[in-house]
Motif scaffolding. Structure first.
Motif, PDB file in Angstrom:
ATOM      1  N   GLU A 322      48.514  64.375  70.770  1.00  0.00           N
ATOM      2  CA  GLU A 322      48.105  64.811  71.385  1.00  0.00           C
ATOM      3  C   GLU A 322      48.161  63.346  72.805  1.00  0.00           C
ATOM      4  OE1 GLU A 322      43.453  66.518  73.557  1.00  0.00           O
ATOM      5  OE2 GLU A 322      44.256  66.345  71.200  1.00  0.00           O
ATOM      6  N   VAL A 323      47.608  62.580  72.550  1.00  0.00           N
ATOM      7  CA  VAL A 323      47.526  61.426  73.464  1.00  0.00           C
ATOM      8  C   VAL A 323      48.918  60.974  73.318  1.00  0.00           C
ATOM      9  CG1 VAL A 323      47.037  58.957  73.951  1.00  0.00           C
ATOM     10  CG2 VAL A 323      45.742  60.406  72.680  1.00  0.00           C
ATOM     11  N   VAL A 324      49.648  61.224  73.124  1.00  0.00           N
ATOM     12  CA  VAL A 324      51.091  60.866  73.411  1.00  0.00           C
ATOM     13  C   VAL A 324      51.947  61.822  74.435  1.00  0.00           C
ATOM     14  CG1 VAL A 324      53.783  60.827  72.682  1.00  0.00           C
ATOM     15  CG2 VAL A 324      52.192  60.187  71.756  1.00  0.00           C
ATOM     16  N   GLN A 325      51.599  63.227  74.579  1.00  0.00           N
ATOM     17  CA  GLN A 325      52.155  63.693  74.985  1.00  0.00           C
ATOM     18  C   GLN A 325      51.384  64.200  76.537  1.00  0.00           C
ATOM     19  OE1 GLN A 325      54.474  66.255  73.913  1.00  0.00           O
ATOM     20  NE2 GLN A 325      54.948  65.385  72.454  1.00  0.00           N
ATOM     21  N   GLN A 326      50.407  63.211  76.530  1.00  0.00           N
ATOM     22  CA  GLN A 326      49.761  63.495  77.406  1.00  0.00           C
ATOM     23  C   GLN A 326      50.299  61.591  78.370  1.00  0.00           C
ATOM     24  OE1 GLN A 326      45.174  65.084  78.517  1.00  0.00           O
ATOM     25  NE2 GLN A 326      45.829  64.713  76.498  1.00  0.00           N
ATOM     26  N   ALA A 327      50.467  61.140  78.119  1.00  0.00           N
ATOM     27  CA  ALA A 327      50.147  59.124  78.194  1.00  0.00           C
ATOM     28  C   ALA A 327      51.786  59.340  79.569  1.00  0.00           C
ATOM     29  CB  ALA A 327      51.154  58.519  76.633  1.00  0.00           C
ATOM     30  N   VAL A 328      52.486  59.736  79.804  1.00  0.00           N
ATOM     31  CA  VAL A 328      53.278  59.471  81.482  1.00  0.00           C
ATOM     32  C   VAL A 328      52.740  60.264  81.897  1.00  0.00           C
ATOM     33  CG1 VAL A 328      55.269  58.722  79.516  1.00  0.00           C
ATOM     34  CG2 VAL A 328      54.954  61.424  80.399  1.00  0.00           C
ATOM     35  N   GLN A 329      51.604  61.180  82.278  1.00  0.00           N
ATOM     36  CA  GLN A 329      50.557  61.478  82.812  1.00  0.00           C
ATOM     37  C   GLN A 329      50.221  60.591  84.274  1.00  0.00           C
ATOM     38  OE1 GLN A 329      48.271  64.672  82.131  1.00  0.00           O
ATOM     39  NE2 GLN A 329      49.603  65.816  81.129  1.00  0.00           N
ATOM     40  N   PRO A 330      50.689  60.993  85.849  1.00  0.00           N
ATOM     41  CA  PRO A 330      49.603  59.533  86.428  1.00  0.00           C
ATOM     42  C   PRO A 330      48.054  59.057  86.299  1.00  0.00           C
ATOM     43  CG  PRO A 330      51.953  61.247  87.345  1.00  0.00           C
ATOM     44  CD  PRO A 330      51.720  61.995  86.212  1.00  0.00           C
ATOM     45  N   PHE A 331      47.359  58.293  86.113  1.00  0.00           N
ATOM     46  CA  PHE A 331      46.042  58.554  85.832  1.00  0.00           C
ATOM     47  C   PHE A 331      45.609  58.163  84.781  1.00  0.00           C
ATOM     48  CE2 PHE A 331      46.524  60.061  90.556  1.00  0.00           C
ATOM     49  CZ  PHE A 331      47.145  58.474  90.943  1.00  0.00           C
ATOM     50  N   PHE A 332      46.834  59.327  83.772  1.00  0.00           N
ATOM     51  CA  PHE A 332      45.889  59.044  82.485  1.00  0.00           C
ATOM     52  C   PHE A 332      45.914  57.762  81.584  1.00  0.00           C
ATOM     53  CE2 PHE A 332      46.521  59.859  77.827  1.00  0.00           C
ATOM     54  CZ  PHE A 332      45.582  61.080  77.699  1.00  0.00           C
ATOM     55  N   THR A 333      44.951  57.463  80.917  1.00  0.00           N
ATOM     56  CA  THR A 333      43.700  56.306  79.830  1.00  0.00           C
ATOM     57  C   THR A 333      43.202  56.500  79.413  1.00  0.00           C
ATOM     58  OG1 THR A 333      44.293  54.154  80.393  1.00  0.00           O
ATOM     59  CG2 THR A 333      42.682  55.576  81.852  1.00  0.00           C
ATOM     60  N   THR A 334      43.739  56.077  78.458  1.00  0.00           N
ATOM     61  CA  THR A 334      42.518  56.106  77.193  1.00  0.00           C
ATOM     62  C   THR A 334      41.504  54.727  77.319  1.00  0.00           C
ATOM     63  OG1 THR A 334      43.732  55.616  75.866  1.00  0.00           O
ATOM     64  CG2 THR A 334      44.257  57.210  75.766  1.00  0.00           C
ATOM     65  N   LYS A 335      42.001  53.838  77.603  1.00  0.00           N
ATOM     66  CA  LYS A 335      41.009  53.040  77.596  1.00  0.00           C
ATOM     67  C   LYS A 335      40.099  52.420  78.577  1.00  0.00           C
ATOM     68  CE  LYS A 335      45.789  49.900  78.609  1.00  0.00           C
ATOM     69  NZ  LYS A 335      46.813  49.147  79.375  1.00  0.00           N
TER      70      LYS A 335
END
Length: 380
Positions: A322-335
């Motif tokens: 799920e995170v991989v699918q969203q990883a390249v979206q601008p402003f998406f971060t899990t940090k």
């Protein structure tokens, strides 16, 4: 039983039944126009929708149903001409009732010909105001949602950058203060200078990310050897990771050159390495490797062209699908706030695409992450 009616009587009765059918339709305004657009007759639906009696409308030009601005623009005549030339004309727009109120109409005009001779037009109109207004409300709601998401994204970006730059400036200022207080301790001064330089590098990277995002990454491509670019960045990459993180290089030999913007490639590579560094709980190993592609996405599998790849591999915490699918979206971060703007992977993804290549991520929770940039190899 033998039908004793004459053909004329049967035709008359069929005509009467057809008229009854047309007159029974109340949701559609159906009327006949002569070749010049004057109304010959219409049905009960026309009376109900338009609000006129027969005596008020029969013999009138159908343009009276149009708003003045449409009449002045020649919309009624245009509709007849398009129907005459193309066999049908369809349009939606505002129309007027007798009391001056407007309704949104769906209109169809068909030419009527007998023996190839145009004798008039059949015009059908339907009041779809409710549907039109529902569509407008939906569009407004979607626009409001989009605006809200933009504001939310800007808020997240502003918050993240504020914390990022505040932290970086804090490191630099504290390091300078401590350097002033411990000028005689050469080893400590060296460590403090390295810490300040890492913070400055991170600040430069954030600035590059913002500039790239704002201007759409205007590229200045050059023909370069990817191994030379990676080797030239080794010190910067090591300094950006600090203590506890090992940087290893695995560079394939005799790779064909690629055409890239070297500054953007350096920024993308630094982004990937910093992301890998941040995935470690205590420490780990990051490998930067180059080579020829051993896989291609489905959309470019048909090309015979080779791709040179640069990949960053770590043994960190990894990511879920799920995170991989969203990883390249601008402003998406899990940090955590202050540890990333959410633009790093977005910048790298956009840069690879603009360079004729692509970015691919493979990762599993607890198993580390591999992010690979693919660039078209230049043919000899």
């Amino acid at each position: 039983m033998h039908d004793k009616r004459t053909p004329a009587i049967r035709a008359f009765e069929a005509e009467q039944q057809f008229q009854l059918l047309v007159q029974s339709v109340v949701d559609y305004a159906i009327y006949m126009l002569d070749p010049d657009g004057y109304i010959c007759n219409w049905n009960e639906g026309g009376r109900r929708i338009k609000g006129y009696d027969d005596a008020e409308i029969i013999g009138q030009h159908f343009s009276r149903f149009y708003e003045l601005v449409d009449r002045d623009a020649g919309e009624p005549e245009y509709g007849l001409r398009m129907a005459r030339e193309n066999g049908r004309y369809e349009k939606e727009g505002w129309r007027l009732r007798k009391d001056g109120s407007r309704f949104w109409a769906s209109v169809v005009i068909d030419p009527i010909r007998v023996g190839g001779q145009l004798i008039g037009y059949a015009k059908v109109a339907r009041d779809i105001t409710e549907r039109h207004e529902s569509a407008l409300r939906l569009a407004e709601a979607q626009q409001a949602l989009l605006q809200a998401k933009k504001i939310e994204a800007i808020g997240k970006l502003t918050l993240g950058l504020s914390h990022d730059f505040n932290n970086l400036l804090g490191v630099i200022v504290n390091s300078l203060d401590l350097i002033s207080a411990h000028r005689d301790d050469e080893k400590r001064v060296t460590r403090l200078v390295e810490g300040a330089l890492r913070a400055a590098d991170r600040g430069m990277l954030l600035t590059r990310q913002l500039l790239s995002f704002a201007r759409g990454q205007a590229l200045a491509p050059e023909v370069r050897d990817v191994n030379e670019l990676v080797l030239g960045m080794k010190d910067v990459l090591m300094r950006s990771c600090g203590l506890g993180v090992d940087i290893e290089l695995s560079l394939a030999q005799d790779l064909p050159p690629i055409r890239v913007d070297p500054t953007q490639l350096e920024a993308a590579l630094l982004n990937l390495v910093i992301n890998s560094r941040d995935s470690f709980a205590e420490g780990g190993t990051i490998t930067v490797a180059t080579g020829l592609a051993d896989r291609r996405p489905p959309e470019i599998e048909s090309t015979a062209r080779d791709f040179v790849c640069v990949c960053v591999v770590d043994d960190g915490s990894g990511m879920s699908d799920e995170v991989v699918q969203q990883a390249v979206q601008p402003f998406f971060t899990t940090k955590e706030v202050g540890r990333g703007s959410g633009l790093g992977l977005s910048q790298a993804h956009g840069f690879a695409a603009q360079s004729g290549g692509y970015l691919h991520i493979t990762s599993e929770p607890g198993q580390g992450t591999r992010v690979t940039l693919y660039f078209p190899a230049l043919e000899d």
